[in-house]
Design a protein around this motif. Sequence first.
Motif, PDB file in Angstrom:
ATOM      1  N   ARG A  34      44.904 -91.700   1.723  1.00 19.39           N
ATOM      2  CA  ARG A  34      44.619 -90.289   1.466  1.00 19.39           C
ATOM      3  C   ARG A  34      43.537 -90.164   0.387  1.00 19.39           C
ATOM      4  NH1 ARG A  34      45.004 -86.119   3.869  1.00 19.39           N
ATOM      5  NH2 ARG A  34      47.095 -86.587   4.519  1.00 19.39           N
ATOM      6  N   ALA A  35      43.612 -90.980  -0.675  1.00 15.63           N
ATOM      7  CA  ALA A  35      42.623 -90.924  -1.757  1.00 15.63           C
ATOM      8  C   ALA A  35      41.227 -91.273  -1.240  1.00 15.63           C
ATOM      9  CB  ALA A  35      43.024 -91.863  -2.891  1.00 15.63           C
ATOM     10  N   GLN A  36      41.128 -92.265  -0.373  1.00 14.53           N
ATOM     11  CA  GLN A  36      39.829 -92.639   0.193  1.00 14.53           C
ATOM     12  C   GLN A  36      39.275 -91.518   1.072  1.00 14.53           C
ATOM     13  OE1 GLN A  36      41.373 -96.283   1.943  1.00 14.53           O
ATOM     14  NE2 GLN A  36      39.935 -97.511   0.708  1.00 14.53           N
ATOM     15  N   LEU A  37      40.159 -90.914   1.877  1.00 15.33           N
ATOM     16  CA  LEU A  37      39.742 -89.810   2.735  1.00 15.33           C
ATOM     17  C   LEU A  37      39.267 -88.633   1.888  1.00 15.33           C
ATOM     18  CD1 LEU A  37      39.480 -88.562   5.572  1.00 15.33           C
ATOM     19  CD2 LEU A  37      41.876 -87.849   5.362  1.00 15.33           C
ATOM     20  N   ASN A  38      40.015 -88.295   0.849  1.00 14.47           N
ATOM     21  CA  ASN A  38      39.617 -87.198  -0.033  1.00 14.47           C
ATOM     22  C   ASN A  38      38.284 -87.482  -0.716  1.00 14.47           C
ATOM     23  OD1 ASN A  38      41.851 -85.704   0.672  1.00 14.47           O
ATOM     24  ND2 ASN A  38      43.044 -86.328  -1.108  1.00 14.47           N
ATOM     25  N   ALA A  39      38.043 -88.731  -1.090  1.00 16.02           N
ATOM     26  CA  ALA A  39      36.767 -89.108  -1.719  1.00 16.02           C
ATOM     27  C   ALA A  39      35.615 -88.945  -0.729  1.00 16.02           C
ATOM     28  CB  ALA A  39      36.838 -90.537  -2.246  1.00 16.02           C
ATOM     29  N   ALA A  42      34.955 -85.189  -0.405  1.00 14.15           N
ATOM     30  CA  ALA A  42      34.282 -84.670  -1.595  1.00 14.15           C
ATOM     31  C   ALA A  42      32.813 -85.082  -1.605  1.00 14.15           C
ATOM     32  CB  ALA A  42      34.986 -85.162  -2.854  1.00 14.15           C
ATOM     33  N   GLU A  43      32.537 -86.318  -1.238  1.00 16.50           N
ATOM     34  CA  GLU A  43      31.156 -86.795  -1.196  1.00 16.50           C
ATOM     35  C   GLU A  43      30.332 -85.991  -0.192  1.00 16.50           C
ATOM     36  OE1 GLU A  43      28.654 -90.873  -0.175  1.00 16.50           O
ATOM     37  OE2 GLU A  43      30.803 -91.012  -0.548  1.00 16.50           O
ATOM     38  N   PHE A  44      30.909 -85.710   0.966  1.00 14.79           N
ATOM     39  CA  PHE A  44      30.200 -84.916   1.968  1.00 14.79           C
ATOM     40  C   PHE A  44      29.903 -83.520   1.440  1.00 14.79           C
ATOM     41  CE2 PHE A  44      30.175 -81.726   5.317  1.00 14.79           C
ATOM     42  CZ  PHE A  44      29.105 -82.171   6.075  1.00 14.79           C
ATOM     43  N   TRP A  45      30.941 -82.809   0.990  1.00 14.53           N
ATOM     44  CA  TRP A  45      30.750 -81.419   0.558  1.00 14.53           C
ATOM     45  C   TRP A  45      29.848 -81.324  -0.665  1.00 14.53           C
ATOM     46  CZ3 TRP A  45      31.313 -78.217   4.198  1.00 14.53           C
ATOM     47  CH2 TRP A  45      32.357 -78.314   5.125  1.00 14.53           C
ATOM     48  N   ASN A  46      29.889 -82.300  -1.542  1.00 11.62           N
ATOM     49  CA  ASN A  46      29.005 -82.284  -2.718  1.00 11.62           C
ATOM     50  C   ASN A  46      27.561 -82.584  -2.346  1.00 11.62           C
ATOM     51  OD1 ASN A  46      31.094 -81.647  -4.475  1.00 11.62           O
ATOM     52  ND2 ASN A  46      31.549 -83.785  -4.889  1.00 11.62           N
ATOM     53  N   TYR A 104      35.862 -86.553   9.731  1.00 12.31           N
ATOM     54  CA  TYR A 104      36.739 -86.783   8.581  1.00 12.31           C
ATOM     55  C   TYR A 104      36.895 -85.565   7.674  1.00 12.31           C
ATOM     56  CZ  TYR A 104      32.427 -87.960   5.974  1.00 12.31           C
ATOM     57  OH  TYR A 104      31.192 -87.951   5.408  1.00 12.31           O
ATOM     58  N   VAL A 105      36.025 -84.556   7.788  1.00 14.90           N
ATOM     59  CA  VAL A 105      36.252 -83.333   7.014  1.00 14.90           C
ATOM     60  C   VAL A 105      37.070 -82.327   7.809  1.00 14.90           C
ATOM     61  CG1 VAL A 105      34.159 -83.611   5.640  1.00 14.90           C
ATOM     62  CG2 VAL A 105      34.124 -82.116   7.615  1.00 14.90           C
ATOM     63  N   LEU A 106      37.224 -82.562   9.095  1.00 11.06           N
ATOM     64  CA  LEU A 106      37.898 -81.608   9.973  1.00 11.06           C
ATOM     65  C   LEU A 106      39.376 -81.904  10.221  1.00 11.06           C
ATOM     66  CD1 LEU A 106      35.047 -81.264  12.578  1.00 11.06           C
ATOM     67  CD2 LEU A 106      35.706 -79.579  10.847  1.00 11.06           C
TER      68      LEU A 106
END
Length: 115
Positions: A34-39, A42-46, A104-106
């Motif tokens: 989950r932490a890797q997915l969230n990272a 975050a990288e995409f949206w940033n 992965y963001v969806l």
Amino acid sequence: MGCVKSSNNDNGRRVRRNRISRPAPWAHTEPITRAQLNAMRAEFWNGIPQYGGQREVWEALRAAVDAELHLAHTIIDNAGIILHAHDLTVSFDENGARYDLPLYVLSEPTNLING
């Protein structure tokens, strides 16, 4: 285009309606936490300024991704976003700029692991 439905409103004018559906199941190249997915998310949206397009459209897409399905429809329609793919992976703004969202963001991968 087959991705957008049209219907008549009360005044007889054509109104486009976007239909959003959930993305197909997908798997990351290797099991991820989950932490890797969230990272990754975050990288995409940033990083969206480097992808071009309008910031307001990116913000609307992010809000739609995070919203319940019925609210996502409203967000997409109010922002003037035209869906090319019902799962939000590809869309366009009213000026024709393209917006690509990775799976992965969806949605969650099928090989998400606890940890």
